[in-house]
Design a protein around this motif. Structure first.
Motif, PDB file in Angstrom:
ATOM      1  N   ARG A  56       0.978  -1.072   0.266  1.00  0.00           N
ATOM      2  CA  ARG A  56      -0.026   0.077   0.063  1.00  0.00           C
ATOM      3  C   ARG A  56       0.782   1.299   0.058  1.00  0.00           C
ATOM      4  O   ARG A  56       0.795   2.002  -0.602  1.00  0.00           O
ATOM      5  CB  ARG A  56      -0.948   0.105   0.914  1.00  0.00           C
ATOM      6  CG  ARG A  56      -2.149  -0.905   1.300  1.00  0.00           C
ATOM      7  CD  ARG A  56      -2.994  -0.673   2.223  1.00  0.00           C
ATOM      8  NE  ARG A  56      -4.085  -1.807   2.530  1.00  0.00           N
ATOM      9  CZ  ARG A  56      -4.721  -2.127   1.845  1.00  0.00           C
ATOM     10  NH1 ARG A  56      -5.374  -1.290   0.618  1.00  0.00           N
ATOM     11  NH2 ARG A  56      -5.718  -2.832   2.087  1.00  0.00           N
ATOM     12  N   GLN A  60       0.987   3.890  -3.018  1.00  0.00           N
ATOM     13  CA  GLN A  60       0.163   5.231  -2.708  1.00  0.00           C
ATOM     14  C   GLN A  60      -1.048   5.341  -3.364  1.00  0.00           C
ATOM     15  O   GLN A  60      -1.760   4.402  -3.220  1.00  0.00           O
ATOM     16  CB  GLN A  60       1.226   6.111  -3.063  1.00  0.00           C
ATOM     17  CG  GLN A  60       2.541   6.268  -2.382  1.00  0.00           C
ATOM     18  CD  GLN A  60       3.558   7.327  -2.436  1.00  0.00           C
ATOM     19  OE1 GLN A  60       3.332   8.060  -3.502  1.00  0.00           O
ATOM     20  NE2 GLN A  60       4.581   7.560  -1.915  1.00  0.00           N
ATOM     21  N   ASP A  61      -1.644   6.416  -4.122  1.00  0.00           N
ATOM     22  CA  ASP A  61      -2.725   6.570  -4.683  1.00  0.00           C
ATOM     23  C   ASP A  61      -2.695   6.349  -6.091  1.00  0.00           C
ATOM     24  O   ASP A  61      -3.780   6.706  -6.877  1.00  0.00           O
ATOM     25  CB  ASP A  61      -3.348   7.842  -4.236  1.00  0.00           C
ATOM     26  CG  ASP A  61      -2.498   8.961  -4.706  1.00  0.00           C
ATOM     27  OD1 ASP A  61      -1.369   8.561  -5.214  1.00  0.00           O
ATOM     28  OD2 ASP A  61      -2.669  10.173  -4.365  1.00  0.00           O
ATOM     29  N   GLU A  63      -3.376   4.955  -9.901  1.00  0.00           N
ATOM     30  CA  GLU A  63      -4.556   4.050 -10.621  1.00  0.00           C
ATOM     31  C   GLU A  63      -3.944   3.558 -11.896  1.00  0.00           C
ATOM     32  O   GLU A  63      -3.037   4.165 -12.277  1.00  0.00           O
ATOM     33  CB  GLU A  63      -5.648   5.050 -10.561  1.00  0.00           C
ATOM     34  CG  GLU A  63      -6.289   5.564  -9.335  1.00  0.00           C
ATOM     35  CD  GLU A  63      -7.453   6.415  -9.303  1.00  0.00           C
ATOM     36  OE1 GLU A  63      -7.996   6.335 -10.530  1.00  0.00           O
ATOM     37  OE2 GLU A  63      -8.192   6.583  -8.541  1.00  0.00           O
ATOM     38  N   ASP A  87     -11.000  -0.351  -6.401  1.00  0.00           N
ATOM     39  CA  ASP A  87     -11.060   1.007  -7.048  1.00  0.00           C
ATOM     40  C   ASP A  87     -10.189   1.885  -7.725  1.00  0.00           C
ATOM     41  O   ASP A  87     -10.206   2.866  -7.913  1.00  0.00           O
ATOM     42  CB  ASP A  87     -11.616   2.003  -5.592  1.00  0.00           C
ATOM     43  CG  ASP A  87     -12.589   1.412  -4.908  1.00  0.00           C
ATOM     44  OD1 ASP A  87     -13.680   0.885  -5.429  1.00  0.00           O
ATOM     45  OD2 ASP A  87     -12.544   1.160  -3.470  1.00  0.00           O
ATOM     46  N   ARG A  88      -9.224   1.072  -8.034  1.00  0.00           N
ATOM     47  CA  ARG A  88      -8.186   1.766  -8.962  1.00  0.00           C
ATOM     48  C   ARG A  88      -7.753   1.185 -10.051  1.00  0.00           C
ATOM     49  O   ARG A  88      -6.532   1.309 -10.564  1.00  0.00           O
ATOM     50  CB  ARG A  88      -6.797   1.878  -7.984  1.00  0.00           C
ATOM     51  CG  ARG A  88      -6.268   1.033  -7.276  1.00  0.00           C
ATOM     52  CD  ARG A  88      -4.878   1.227  -6.625  1.00  0.00           C
ATOM     53  NE  ARG A  88      -4.788   1.015  -5.212  1.00  0.00           N
ATOM     54  CZ  ARG A  88      -3.835   1.798  -4.483  1.00  0.00           C
ATOM     55  NH1 ARG A  88      -3.006   2.382  -5.301  1.00  0.00           N
ATOM     56  NH2 ARG A  88      -3.921   1.458  -3.363  1.00  0.00           N
TER      57      ARG A  88
END
Ligand SMILES: NC(=O)c1ccc[n+]([C@@H]2O[C@H](COP(=O)([O-])OP(=O)(O)OC[C@H]3O[C@@H](n4cnc5c(N)ncnc54)[C@H](OP(=O)(O)O)[C@@H]3O)[C@@H](O)[C@H]2O)c1
Length: 332
Positions: A56, A60-61, A63, A87-88
Protein backbone atom coordinates in the motif's frame (compact mmCIF):
# COMPACT_ATOMS: atom_id res chain seq x y z
CA UNK A 1 -2.00 2.93 -21.00
CA UNK A 2 -0.73 2.79 -17.44
CA UNK A 3 -0.12 -0.83 -16.53
CA UNK A 4 1.08 -2.53 -13.35
CA UNK A 5 2.64 -5.99 -13.41
CA UNK A 6 2.81 -7.72 -10.02
CA UNK A 7 5.93 -9.80 -10.63
CA UNK A 8 6.92 -8.98 -14.19
CA UNK A 9 10.54 -10.17 -14.23
CA UNK A 10 9.88 -13.94 -14.36
CA UNK A 11 10.21 -16.63 -17.01
CA UNK A 12 7.21 -15.51 -19.04
CA UNK A 13 6.70 -12.01 -17.75
CA UNK A 14 10.20 -10.56 -18.29
CA UNK A 15 9.80 -10.98 -22.05
CA UNK A 16 6.27 -9.55 -21.90
CA UNK A 17 7.50 -6.57 -19.83
CA UNK A 18 10.19 -5.78 -22.41
CA UNK A 19 7.63 -6.00 -25.22
CA UNK A 20 5.17 -3.78 -23.32
CA UNK A 21 7.86 -1.12 -22.85
CA UNK A 22 8.78 -1.32 -26.55
CA UNK A 23 5.08 -0.84 -27.45
CA UNK A 24 4.93 2.34 -25.37
CA UNK A 25 2.96 1.14 -22.32
CA UNK A 26 3.63 3.13 -19.14
CA UNK A 27 4.76 0.09 -17.18
CA UNK A 28 5.11 -0.28 -13.41
CA UNK A 29 6.75 -3.46 -12.07
CA UNK A 30 6.10 -4.46 -8.48
CA UNK A 31 8.47 -7.16 -7.20
CA UNK A 32 11.26 -7.69 -4.67
CA UNK A 33 13.96 -6.76 -7.19
CA UNK A 34 15.85 -10.00 -6.68
CA UNK A 35 15.63 -11.35 -10.26
CA UNK A 36 16.16 -8.17 -12.27
CA UNK A 37 16.88 -5.09 -10.19
CA UNK A 38 15.56 -2.65 -12.81
CA UNK A 39 14.15 -3.05 -16.29
CA UNK A 40 15.04 0.09 -18.30
CA UNK A 41 11.95 1.98 -19.42
CA UNK A 42 9.80 0.74 -16.52
CA UNK A 43 8.93 2.24 -13.13
CA UNK A 44 10.26 -0.11 -10.47
CA UNK A 45 8.23 -0.58 -7.28
CA UNK A 46 10.00 -2.69 -4.68
CA UNK A 47 7.80 -4.62 -2.28
CA UNK A 48 6.91 -8.15 -1.23
CA UNK A 49 3.30 -8.70 -2.35
CA UNK A 50 2.65 -10.65 0.87
CA UNK A 51 3.48 -7.57 2.98
CA UNK A 52 0.31 -5.62 2.42
CA UNK A 53 1.27 -2.49 4.32
CA UNK A 54 4.50 -2.18 2.31
CA UNK A 55 2.55 -2.68 -0.92
CA UNK A 56 0.00 0.00 0.00
CA UNK A 57 2.80 2.40 0.91
CA UNK A 58 4.56 1.67 -2.38
CA UNK A 59 1.47 2.07 -4.55
CA UNK A 60 0.28 5.20 -2.73
CA UNK A 61 -2.72 6.51 -4.68
CA UNK A 62 -1.63 5.27 -8.12
CA UNK A 63 -4.45 4.16 -10.42
CA UNK A 64 -4.03 1.85 -13.40
CA UNK A 65 -5.76 1.02 -16.66
CA UNK A 66 -4.59 -2.56 -16.24
CA UNK A 67 -3.08 -4.64 -13.42
CA UNK A 68 -1.67 -8.08 -14.21
CA UNK A 69 -0.94 -10.31 -11.24
CA UNK A 70 1.60 -12.83 -12.53
CA UNK A 71 2.00 -14.48 -9.14
CA UNK A 72 -1.48 -15.10 -7.69
CA UNK A 73 -1.90 -18.77 -6.81
CA UNK A 74 -4.65 -19.07 -4.17
CA UNK A 75 -8.06 -17.55 -3.41
CA UNK A 76 -6.41 -15.64 -0.55
CA UNK A 77 -4.15 -13.94 -3.10
CA UNK A 78 -7.27 -13.02 -5.10
CA UNK A 79 -9.09 -11.57 -2.07
CA UNK A 80 -5.98 -9.50 -1.28
CA UNK A 81 -5.77 -8.21 -4.86
CA UNK A 82 -9.47 -7.32 -5.03
CA UNK A 83 -9.32 -5.45 -1.72
CA UNK A 84 -6.19 -3.61 -2.88
CA UNK A 85 -7.22 -2.80 -6.43
CA UNK A 86 -11.03 -2.73 -6.66
CA UNK A 87 -11.23 1.06 -6.88
CA UNK A 88 -8.12 1.77 -8.88
CA UNK A 89 -8.14 -0.53 -11.91
CA UNK A 90 -10.14 -0.76 -15.14
CA UNK A 91 -8.93 -4.28 -15.99
CA UNK A 92 -7.41 -6.94 -13.72
CA UNK A 93 -5.68 -9.86 -15.44
CA UNK A 94 -5.29 -13.12 -13.54
CA UNK A 95 -2.61 -15.49 -14.78
CA UNK A 96 -4.12 -18.91 -14.37
CA UNK A 97 -2.79 -22.12 -15.95
CA UNK A 98 -3.82 -24.42 -18.79
CA UNK A 99 -3.19 -27.26 -16.33
CA UNK A 100 -6.60 -26.26 -14.88
CA UNK A 101 -8.32 -27.86 -17.89
CA UNK A 102 -9.96 -31.25 -17.32
CA UNK A 103 -7.51 -34.08 -16.59
CA UNK A 104 -7.64 -36.54 -18.18
CA UNK A 105 -9.13 -34.57 -21.08
CA UNK A 106 -12.34 -36.03 -22.51
CA UNK A 107 -11.35 -34.54 -25.87
CA UNK A 108 -7.78 -33.98 -27.06
CA UNK A 109 -8.51 -30.50 -28.46
CA UNK A 110 -8.69 -27.89 -25.71
CA UNK A 111 -10.89 -24.83 -26.12
CA UNK A 112 -11.64 -22.22 -23.44
CA UNK A 113 -14.96 -24.07 -22.86
CA UNK A 114 -13.20 -27.29 -21.83
CA UNK A 115 -14.26 -27.95 -18.22
CA UNK A 116 -11.85 -26.99 -15.44
CA UNK A 117 -11.16 -30.02 -13.22
CA UNK A 118 -7.86 -31.46 -12.09
CA UNK A 119 -8.06 -34.07 -9.33
CA UNK A 120 -4.30 -34.74 -9.56
CA UNK A 121 -2.61 -31.40 -8.92
CA UNK A 122 -3.28 -29.00 -6.05
CA UNK A 123 -1.61 -26.13 -7.93
CA UNK A 124 -4.25 -26.44 -10.68
CA UNK A 125 -7.16 -26.82 -8.23
CA UNK A 126 -6.05 -23.60 -6.52
CA UNK A 127 -5.94 -21.80 -9.87
CA UNK A 128 -9.48 -23.08 -10.60
CA UNK A 129 -10.67 -21.76 -7.22
CA UNK A 130 -9.11 -18.36 -8.06
CA UNK A 131 -10.89 -18.27 -11.42
CA UNK A 132 -14.24 -19.15 -9.79
CA UNK A 133 -13.88 -16.38 -7.21
CA UNK A 134 -13.00 -13.83 -9.88
CA UNK A 135 -15.87 -14.78 -12.18
CA UNK A 136 -18.25 -14.55 -9.21
CA UNK A 137 -16.90 -11.02 -8.55
CA UNK A 138 -17.35 -10.18 -12.25
CA UNK A 139 -20.99 -11.30 -12.12
CA UNK A 140 -21.84 -9.87 -8.68
CA UNK A 141 -20.03 -6.55 -8.70
CA UNK A 142 -18.64 -6.07 -12.22
CA UNK A 143 -15.05 -6.66 -11.13
CA UNK A 144 -13.22 -6.20 -14.46
CA UNK A 145 -11.36 -9.49 -14.71
CA UNK A 146 -9.70 -11.14 -17.68
CA UNK A 147 -8.29 -14.64 -17.19
CA UNK A 148 -5.28 -15.89 -19.15
CA UNK A 149 -4.22 -19.53 -18.96
CA UNK A 150 -0.65 -20.02 -20.16
CA UNK A 151 0.38 -23.49 -21.17
CA UNK A 152 4.06 -24.42 -21.03
CA UNK A 153 5.79 -21.19 -22.01
CA UNK A 154 9.56 -20.78 -22.21
CA UNK A 155 12.26 -18.20 -22.87
CA UNK A 156 15.20 -18.21 -20.47
CA UNK A 157 14.35 -21.75 -19.38
CA UNK A 158 14.19 -25.21 -20.95
CA UNK A 159 10.72 -26.74 -21.36
CA UNK A 160 10.82 -30.24 -19.95
CA UNK A 161 8.16 -32.40 -18.31
CA UNK A 162 10.16 -33.25 -15.21
CA UNK A 163 13.59 -32.23 -14.15
CA UNK A 164 14.91 -28.78 -14.02
CA UNK A 165 12.39 -26.27 -15.31
CA UNK A 166 13.97 -22.87 -14.84
CA UNK A 167 17.54 -24.03 -14.39
CA UNK A 168 20.42 -25.41 -16.45
CA UNK A 169 19.84 -28.88 -14.97
CA UNK A 170 18.55 -30.50 -18.16
CA UNK A 171 21.40 -29.13 -20.28
CA UNK A 172 23.93 -30.29 -17.70
CA UNK A 173 22.42 -33.79 -17.68
CA UNK A 174 22.58 -33.85 -21.49
CA UNK A 175 26.19 -32.73 -21.51
CA UNK A 176 27.33 -35.24 -18.94
CA UNK A 177 25.45 -38.11 -20.63
CA UNK A 178 23.10 -38.66 -17.69
CA UNK A 179 19.72 -40.24 -18.49
CA UNK A 180 16.83 -37.97 -19.44
CA UNK A 181 13.43 -39.25 -18.32
CA UNK A 182 10.68 -39.04 -20.93
CA UNK A 183 7.35 -40.23 -19.60
CA UNK A 184 5.42 -43.04 -21.25
CA UNK A 185 6.78 -43.99 -24.64
CA UNK A 186 7.32 -40.31 -25.49
CA UNK A 187 4.63 -40.25 -28.17
CA UNK A 188 2.00 -38.20 -26.31
CA UNK A 189 1.39 -34.77 -27.82
CA UNK A 190 2.28 -31.45 -26.25
CA UNK A 191 2.62 -27.78 -27.12
CA UNK A 192 5.38 -25.42 -26.01
CA UNK A 193 5.08 -21.70 -26.59
CA UNK A 194 7.79 -19.06 -26.78
CA UNK A 195 7.24 -16.18 -24.33
CA UNK A 196 7.45 -13.64 -27.18
CA UNK A 197 4.62 -15.35 -29.06
CA UNK A 198 2.60 -15.47 -25.84
CA UNK A 199 3.42 -11.81 -25.20
CA UNK A 200 2.22 -10.52 -28.57
CA UNK A 201 -1.18 -12.15 -28.06
CA UNK A 202 -1.32 -11.19 -24.40
CA UNK A 203 -0.60 -7.48 -24.94
CA UNK A 204 -3.48 -7.39 -27.43
CA UNK A 205 -5.85 -8.23 -24.56
CA UNK A 206 -4.74 -5.33 -22.35
CA UNK A 207 -7.18 -2.44 -22.47
CA UNK A 208 -9.45 -4.60 -24.64
CA UNK A 209 -12.94 -4.08 -23.21
CA UNK A 210 -14.30 -7.13 -25.00
CA UNK A 211 -11.90 -9.28 -22.98
CA UNK A 212 -13.58 -8.46 -19.63
CA UNK A 213 -15.25 -11.51 -18.08
CA UNK A 214 -13.45 -13.75 -20.60
CA UNK A 215 -10.80 -16.45 -20.35
CA UNK A 216 -8.10 -17.20 -22.94
CA UNK A 217 -5.21 -19.50 -23.61
CA UNK A 218 -2.42 -18.35 -25.92
CA UNK A 219 -0.25 -21.10 -27.35
CA UNK A 220 1.75 -22.18 -30.34
CA UNK A 221 -0.03 -24.19 -33.05
CA UNK A 222 3.06 -26.41 -33.39
CA UNK A 223 2.25 -29.82 -31.93
CA UNK A 224 5.14 -32.06 -30.87
CA UNK A 225 5.66 -35.39 -29.12
CA UNK A 226 7.72 -35.42 -25.92
CA UNK A 227 10.39 -37.40 -27.77
CA UNK A 228 10.59 -34.61 -30.35
CA UNK A 229 10.71 -31.93 -27.64
CA UNK A 230 13.55 -33.69 -25.85
CA UNK A 231 15.49 -34.45 -29.04
CA UNK A 232 15.08 -30.86 -30.25
CA UNK A 233 16.47 -29.45 -26.99
CA UNK A 234 19.42 -31.86 -27.21
CA UNK A 235 20.06 -30.93 -30.84
CA UNK A 236 20.02 -27.22 -29.94
CA UNK A 237 22.84 -27.99 -27.49
CA UNK A 238 24.65 -30.02 -30.19
CA UNK A 239 24.03 -33.28 -28.30
CA UNK A 240 21.99 -36.46 -28.32
CA UNK A 241 19.72 -37.30 -25.40
CA UNK A 242 20.10 -40.57 -23.43
CA UNK A 243 16.32 -40.97 -23.19
CA UNK A 244 14.88 -43.43 -20.67
CA UNK A 245 11.14 -43.99 -21.13
CA UNK A 246 9.38 -44.46 -17.78
CA UNK A 247 5.61 -44.73 -17.19
CA UNK A 248 4.15 -41.68 -15.42
CA UNK A 249 2.50 -43.95 -12.81
CA UNK A 250 5.89 -45.40 -11.97
CA UNK A 251 7.41 -41.91 -11.55
CA UNK A 252 4.47 -40.94 -9.30
CA UNK A 253 4.88 -44.06 -7.18
CA UNK A 254 8.57 -43.34 -6.59
CA UNK A 255 8.23 -39.56 -6.26
CA UNK A 256 4.69 -38.16 -5.77
CA UNK A 257 5.85 -34.56 -6.28
CA UNK A 258 7.37 -35.31 -9.70
CA UNK A 259 4.36 -37.50 -10.49
CA UNK A 260 1.75 -34.81 -9.79
CA UNK A 261 3.01 -32.62 -12.64
CA UNK A 262 2.88 -35.64 -14.98
CA UNK A 263 -0.45 -37.22 -14.03
CA UNK A 264 -2.03 -33.81 -13.44
CA UNK A 265 -0.71 -32.30 -16.66
CA UNK A 266 2.06 -33.38 -18.97
CA UNK A 267 1.34 -37.09 -19.37
CA UNK A 268 -1.92 -36.23 -21.16
CA UNK A 269 -1.91 -35.36 -24.85
CA UNK A 270 -3.01 -31.77 -25.22
CA UNK A 271 -3.51 -29.64 -28.26
CA UNK A 272 -4.99 -26.14 -28.09
CA UNK A 273 -7.54 -24.51 -30.33
CA UNK A 274 -6.35 -20.87 -30.46
CA UNK A 275 -9.37 -19.57 -32.39
CA UNK A 276 -10.54 -17.38 -29.49
CA UNK A 277 -7.33 -15.36 -29.01
CA UNK A 278 -7.09 -15.00 -32.81
CA UNK A 279 -10.62 -13.59 -32.81
CA UNK A 280 -9.92 -11.08 -30.03
CA UNK A 281 -6.44 -10.10 -31.27
CA UNK A 282 -6.79 -10.05 -35.07
CA UNK A 283 -3.66 -10.99 -36.95
CA UNK A 284 -2.02 -12.77 -34.01
CA UNK A 285 -0.47 -16.15 -34.44
CA UNK A 286 2.55 -17.85 -32.89
CA UNK A 287 5.63 -17.38 -35.06
CA UNK A 288 8.62 -18.91 -33.23
CA UNK A 289 9.22 -22.56 -34.20
CA UNK A 290 10.36 -24.65 -31.24
CA UNK A 291 13.73 -25.52 -32.79
CA UNK A 292 14.50 -21.80 -33.20
CA UNK A 293 13.13 -20.73 -29.80
CA UNK A 294 14.97 -23.38 -27.82
CA UNK A 295 18.23 -22.61 -29.67
CA UNK A 296 17.78 -19.03 -28.41
CA UNK A 297 17.27 -20.35 -24.86
CA UNK A 298 20.50 -22.39 -25.02
CA UNK A 299 22.31 -19.33 -26.42
CA UNK A 300 20.98 -17.27 -23.48
CA UNK A 301 22.39 -19.80 -20.99
CA UNK A 302 25.72 -19.83 -22.82
CA UNK A 303 25.89 -16.01 -22.61
CA UNK A 304 26.83 -15.95 -18.91
CA UNK A 305 28.17 -18.72 -16.62
CA UNK A 306 26.09 -17.25 -13.76
CA UNK A 307 22.93 -18.39 -15.58
CA UNK A 308 23.97 -22.04 -15.47
CA UNK A 309 22.48 -22.88 -12.07
CA UNK A 310 22.01 -26.61 -11.47
CA UNK A 311 19.21 -27.95 -9.28
CA UNK A 312 21.24 -30.78 -7.70
CA UNK A 313 18.37 -31.88 -5.48
CA UNK A 314 16.08 -32.34 -8.48
CA UNK A 315 18.79 -34.07 -10.46
CA UNK A 316 19.28 -36.54 -7.58
CA UNK A 317 15.51 -37.19 -7.55
CA UNK A 318 15.63 -38.00 -11.28
CA UNK A 319 18.55 -40.38 -10.71
CA UNK A 320 16.59 -42.16 -7.95
CA UNK A 321 13.62 -42.70 -10.29
CA UNK A 322 15.88 -44.04 -13.06
CA UNK A 323 17.71 -46.34 -10.59
CA UNK A 324 14.40 -47.71 -9.26
CA UNK A 325 13.14 -48.30 -12.79
CA UNK A 326 16.31 -49.99 -14.00
CA UNK A 327 16.41 -52.18 -10.88
CA UNK A 328 13.04 -53.60 -11.97
CA UNK A 329 13.90 -53.70 -15.66
CA UNK A 330 17.65 -54.40 -15.95
CA UNK A 331 19.00 -52.98 -19.18
CA UNK A 332 15.92 -50.80 -19.79
N1 LIG B 1 5.73 -20.71 -17.56
C1 LIG B 1 4.76 -21.57 -17.75
O1 LIG B 1 4.92 -22.50 -18.52
C2 LIG B 1 3.45 -21.41 -17.06
C3 LIG B 1 2.43 -22.29 -17.37
C4 LIG B 1 1.19 -22.11 -16.75
C5 LIG B 1 1.00 -21.07 -15.87
N2 LIG B 1 2.04 -20.22 -15.57
C6 LIG B 1 1.78 -19.14 -14.62
O2 LIG B 1 2.56 -18.01 -14.98
C7 LIG B 1 2.89 -17.30 -13.79
C8 LIG B 1 4.37 -17.17 -13.71
O3 LIG B 1 4.78 -16.09 -14.50
P1 LIG B 1 6.30 -15.56 -14.47
O4 LIG B 1 6.99 -16.20 -15.60
O5 LIG B 1 6.33 -14.09 -14.42
O6 LIG B 1 6.74 -16.06 -13.03
P2 LIG B 1 8.04 -16.45 -12.30
O7 LIG B 1 9.11 -16.86 -13.26
O8 LIG B 1 7.64 -17.34 -11.20
O9 LIG B 1 8.51 -15.01 -11.69
C9 LIG B 1 8.00 -14.53 -10.51
C10 LIG B 1 7.96 -12.99 -10.58
O10 LIG B 1 7.31 -12.50 -9.41
C11 LIG B 1 8.24 -11.79 -8.57
N3 LIG B 1 7.96 -12.24 -7.19
C12 LIG B 1 8.08 -13.49 -6.69
N4 LIG B 1 7.68 -13.51 -5.39
C13 LIG B 1 7.31 -12.24 -5.08
C14 LIG B 1 6.80 -11.63 -3.91
N5 LIG B 1 6.60 -12.31 -2.78
N6 LIG B 1 6.51 -10.31 -3.95
C15 LIG B 1 6.70 -9.58 -5.09
N7 LIG B 1 7.17 -10.12 -6.24
C16 LIG B 1 7.48 -11.42 -6.24
C17 LIG B 1 9.61 -12.17 -9.10
O11 LIG B 1 10.57 -11.15 -8.89
P3 LIG B 1 11.42 -11.08 -7.48
O12 LIG B 1 11.90 -12.48 -7.20
O13 LIG B 1 12.51 -10.12 -7.81
O14 LIG B 1 10.47 -10.57 -6.45
C18 LIG B 1 9.31 -12.32 -10.60
O15 LIG B 1 9.15 -11.03 -11.18
C19 LIG B 1 2.34 -18.09 -12.62
O16 LIG B 1 1.10 -17.57 -12.23
C20 LIG B 1 2.18 -19.49 -13.21
O17 LIG B 1 1.18 -20.22 -12.53
C21 LIG B 1 3.24 -20.37 -16.14
Amino acid sequence: MRVLFIGGTGFISAAVSRMAIAQGFELYLLNRGSRIAHLPGSHGLTADIHRLEDVRATLQDLEFDVVVDWIAYTPDDIERDMALLRDRVKQYVFISSASAYQKPPAHYLITESTPLANPYWEYSRDKIACERRLMQAFRDEGFPVTIVRPSMTYDTNLPIAIGGWGSYTLAERLMTGRPIIVHGDGSSLWVVTHAEDFGRGFLGLLGNEGALGQAFHITSDEVLTWNQITETIAAAAGLEAEIVHIPSDFVAAIDPELGAGLLGDKSRSEVFDNAKIKRFVPGWEAEVPFAEGVARSIEWFEGDPARKAIDEERSAKLDRVVEAYEAGFPGA
